[in-house]
Design a protein around this motif. Structure first.
Motif, short mmCIF file in Angstrom:
data_model
loop_
_atom_site.label_atom_id
_atom_site.label_comp_id
_atom_site.label_asym_id
_atom_site.label_seq_id
_atom_site.Cartn_x
_atom_site.Cartn_y
_atom_site.Cartn_z
N ALA A 68 -2.94 6.53 -3.28
CA ALA A 68 -2.23 5.45 -2.58
C ALA A 68 -2.71 4.07 -3.04
N ALA A 69 -3.92 3.99 -3.55
CA ALA A 69 -4.48 2.69 -3.97
C ALA A 69 -4.06 2.29 -5.38
N LEU A 70 -3.33 3.17 -6.08
CA LEU A 70 -3.03 2.91 -7.49
C LEU A 70 -2.26 1.61 -7.76
N PRO A 71 -1.16 1.33 -7.05
CA PRO A 71 -0.41 0.11 -7.38
C PRO A 71 -1.27 -1.16 -7.31
N HIS A 72 -2.04 -1.30 -6.24
CA HIS A 72 -2.90 -2.48 -6.10
C HIS A 72 -4.00 -2.47 -7.17
N TYR B 242 -0.36 4.20 10.99
CA TYR B 242 -0.76 5.55 10.59
C TYR B 242 -1.69 5.50 9.38
N ALA B 243 -2.62 6.45 9.35
CA ALA B 243 -3.64 6.44 8.31
C ALA B 243 -3.04 6.48 6.90
N ASP B 244 -1.98 7.25 6.72
CA ASP B 244 -1.41 7.39 5.38
C ASP B 244 -0.68 6.15 4.89
N LEU B 245 -0.62 5.11 5.72
CA LEU B 245 0.01 3.85 5.30
C LEU B 245 -1.01 2.87 4.74
N ASP B 246 -2.29 3.27 4.71
CA ASP B 246 -3.32 2.39 4.14
C ASP B 246 -2.96 2.05 2.70
N GLY B 247 -3.02 0.77 2.39
CA GLY B 247 -2.71 0.32 1.04
C GLY B 247 -1.23 0.15 0.76
N TRP B 248 -0.39 0.66 1.64
CA TRP B 248 1.06 0.54 1.46
C TRP B 248 1.62 -0.58 2.33
N LEU B 249 1.09 -0.70 3.54
CA LEU B 249 1.56 -1.73 4.47
C LEU B 249 0.61 -2.93 4.43
N PRO B 250 1.11 -4.13 4.12
CA PRO B 250 0.23 -5.32 4.04
C PRO B 250 -0.13 -5.82 5.44
N GLU B 251 -1.04 -5.12 6.10
CA GLU B 251 -1.38 -5.41 7.50
C GLU B 251 -1.91 -6.83 7.69
N GLN B 252 -2.58 -7.37 6.66
CA GLN B 252 -3.15 -8.70 6.79
C GLN B 252 -2.08 -9.77 6.99
#
Length: 568
Positions: free
Chosen positions: A81-85, A508-518
């Motif tokens: 999940a961290a690949l794009p960033h 949800y945990a699987d959204l880590d790195g996908w959703l720009p929460e900041q």
């Protein structure tokens, strides 16, 4: 090589070897990575794995094996999940995949989308003959592939197989060269650590055999390991299966020929070691046929690394009559050479690169093989129906190893100890000089450097869309009632509570790195007054350095969780 960028992979390379038979691809991958990290040519080494659990296991294994590099912070271990960033924010010299099955096509797509540089992506061949592989190879062929992308073939045989795959897929699917490019092919072999293997003299061999005899009570060793006195020890090591590696019945038939000609069967002993079931009708048959001619056979199921190396050191001749199309290299041939053993092997696929069989530099004997005159449409068609091991068994039983030539090879080496020793010394020198992991890693480094010199049409590569990638928006985009851009939205009461810290959103945990929460609170601030959603997305992207896609994703998520609401 200039240390100007990092190295990355989608694979652990360490595949949980503890307690398993240490042969084939897993031991090769671990050997490669250990040698690369020992050489340490890159600032950092990135591992992106399927899950957090696997990432944690990889971090622990890297720390255990390479504590100095770990202490310096050389390892980056994360999930896919961290690949794009990661691709967008790090510069890579190369990404290398441990098997060309393992998503080189999708990795090329991610690089083209996110990375500032079109860095080389390489992937190594291992077994190439199973039915599902054609699907993986099809994903190699698309317009985004560049001359910097490379399938690393471990042998000339593997290179020829990959050429066959690419040519057949182009023909079968009508793929043109311009729109469906393929990775380049380069040959770099696998390797071994020669220093890890013993190459003993005859006196040391005798001592090792006495030590092996002490395994008489070991439940893993069927029949004990006492080798008959003065017998020449033939060692067959690997996957002991006529459907997945080689059929050893021709070895027994070859010895039977020698017995008929007068050789005392007690002068030979066949040790069969490797991955095998505890109870196997095939091995029972092999042992029964050997018993009928007086040949002693010892079975060693699943030897650990120490016992495997002891068997190699104690043997006199290594024998591997492979007849299976899944074999493209032959790592055990290198292990035998590192142990100072002459080799009797079938004249087959990658073995031809590993055994020097002619002239004064010979390291062993290659025994000729015979196959079909024409391809079999029936066998090809059944390959998509039958289990893989059954299909491979049928293919292998249509390949004949010359039993008479095999008998002559056994007689030649069994009767001439000085010849065995001379061939064994040359085999050890050949493996040390050409197939050590240190040498193999240097060849990879040279390859990655050379791939950077190749010209790439970056604009075309980045615009290309692969056919294996399902376009969800195109196919399913008509499902929603309306699009976000046509809406007027504002912060809801729940959104205001989140903004003021009175409530906390559930991500949800699987959204880590996908959703720009900041960027969530800035979004809720911007939407305090009603705004067109298109304007809100545009302003949020500019203010928070997000892509329009990321900003739209966050807005839709906030609307879904009632942090934004529609103004009717």
């Amino acid at each position: 090589m200039t240390q100007h960028a990092d190295w990355g992979t989608l694979d652990p390379f360490y595949e949980g070897l503890a307690g398993k038979v240490v042969m084939g691809r897993p031991v090769a991958n671990a050997g490669f990575l250990d040698a690369l990290l020992r050489r340490d040519p890159f600032p950092r080494y990135h591992f992106y794995l399927e899950s957090e659990r696997l990432a944690a296991m990889q971090s622990q294994e890297l720390e255990r094996r390479h504590p100095t590099l770990h202490a310096r912070g050389a390892f980056v271990v994360d999930t896919w999940a961290a690949l794009p960033h990661a691709l967008a924010t790090n510069r890579f010299h190369a990404f290398h995949l441990s098997d060309c099955h393992n998503r080189p096509g999708p990795m090329v797509r991610l690089r083209n989308l996110h990375a500032p540089d079109i860095f080389p992506i390489t992937a190594t061949t291992h077994s190439l003959s199973f039915q599902e592989f054609k699907r993986h190879v099809l994903a190699h062929l698309w317009q985004g592939v560049t001359p910097r992308d490379c399938t690393v073939c471990t042998s000339r045989a593997a290179e020829k197989v990959m050429q066959g795959y690419y040519g057949w897929l182009r023909e079968a699917y009508g793929l043109g060269n311009a729109l469906f490019r393929e990775p380049t092919l380069e040959i770099v072999p696998l390797g071994v650590e020669p220093k890890a293997y013993l190459a003993p003299d005859p006196a040391e061999k005798r001592w090792l055999r006495e030590m092996l005899a002490a395994h008489e009570s070991d439940e893993k060793v069927q029949g004990g390991l006492a080798i008959p006195k003065d017998a020449v020890m033939l060692l067959a090591l690997g996957r002991v299966s006529p459907g997945l590696k080689m059929d050893l019945l021709p070895v027994v038939r070859a010895v039977q020929r020698l017995v008929v000609k007068g050789r005392d069967p007690s002068s030979l002993c066949l040790v069969v070691a490797g991955s095998m079931p505890a109870k196997d009708p095939y091995l029972d048959l092999l042992q029964a046929l050997a018993r009928n001619i007086g040949l002693t056979v010892r079975r060693v199921p699943r030897p650990d690394e120490g016992l495997k190396r002891t068997l190699l050191a104690a043997a006199d001749i290594f024998i591997s009559p492979s007849d299976n199309v899944q074999e493209t290299f032959g790592l055990t041939i290198l292990e035998a050479g590192a142990s100072g053993l002459p080799v009797i092997a079938s004249d087959w696929d990658g073995y031809r690169d590993l055994v020097a069989s002619e002239g004064e530099n010979a390291t062993g004997i290659l025994v000729r093989t015979f196959g079909r005159q024409e391809q079999s449409p029936m066998d090809d068609a059944m390959g998509s129906i039958l289990p893989g091991d059954v299909h491979h068994l049928r293919l292998a039983q249509s390949t004949a190893v010359d039993v008479a030539a095999l008998a002559r090879a056994i007689e030649t080496l069994a009767s001439d100890e000085p010849l065995r020793q001379a061939m064994g010394r040359r085999a050890h020198e050949r493996v040390t000089g050409q197939f050590s992991w240190d040498h193999v890693v240097e060849r990879h480094l040279a390859l990655w450097d050379e791939l950077w010199t190749r010209t790439v049409d970056e604009d075309a590569a980045r615009k290309a869309t692969p056919p294996f990638e399902l376009p969800y928006g195109r196919i399913f985009g008509w499902h929603p009632s309306a699009k976000l851009n046509g809406l007027i939205v504002q912060t809801s009461r729940s959104g205001e509570n989140v903004y003021r810290g009175r409530e906390f959103p559930q991500v949800y945990a699987d959204l880590d790195g996908w959703l720009p929460e900041q960027a969530l609170k800035p979004l809720l601030v911007l939407a305090r007054k009603p705004r067109p959603a298109a304007e809100l997305v545009q302003r949020l992207a500019a203010a928070q350095s997000l892509t329009p896609e990321e900003a739209e994703r966050l807005a839709l998520w906030a609307l879904k969780h009632d942090l934004l609401e529609i103004v009717e």
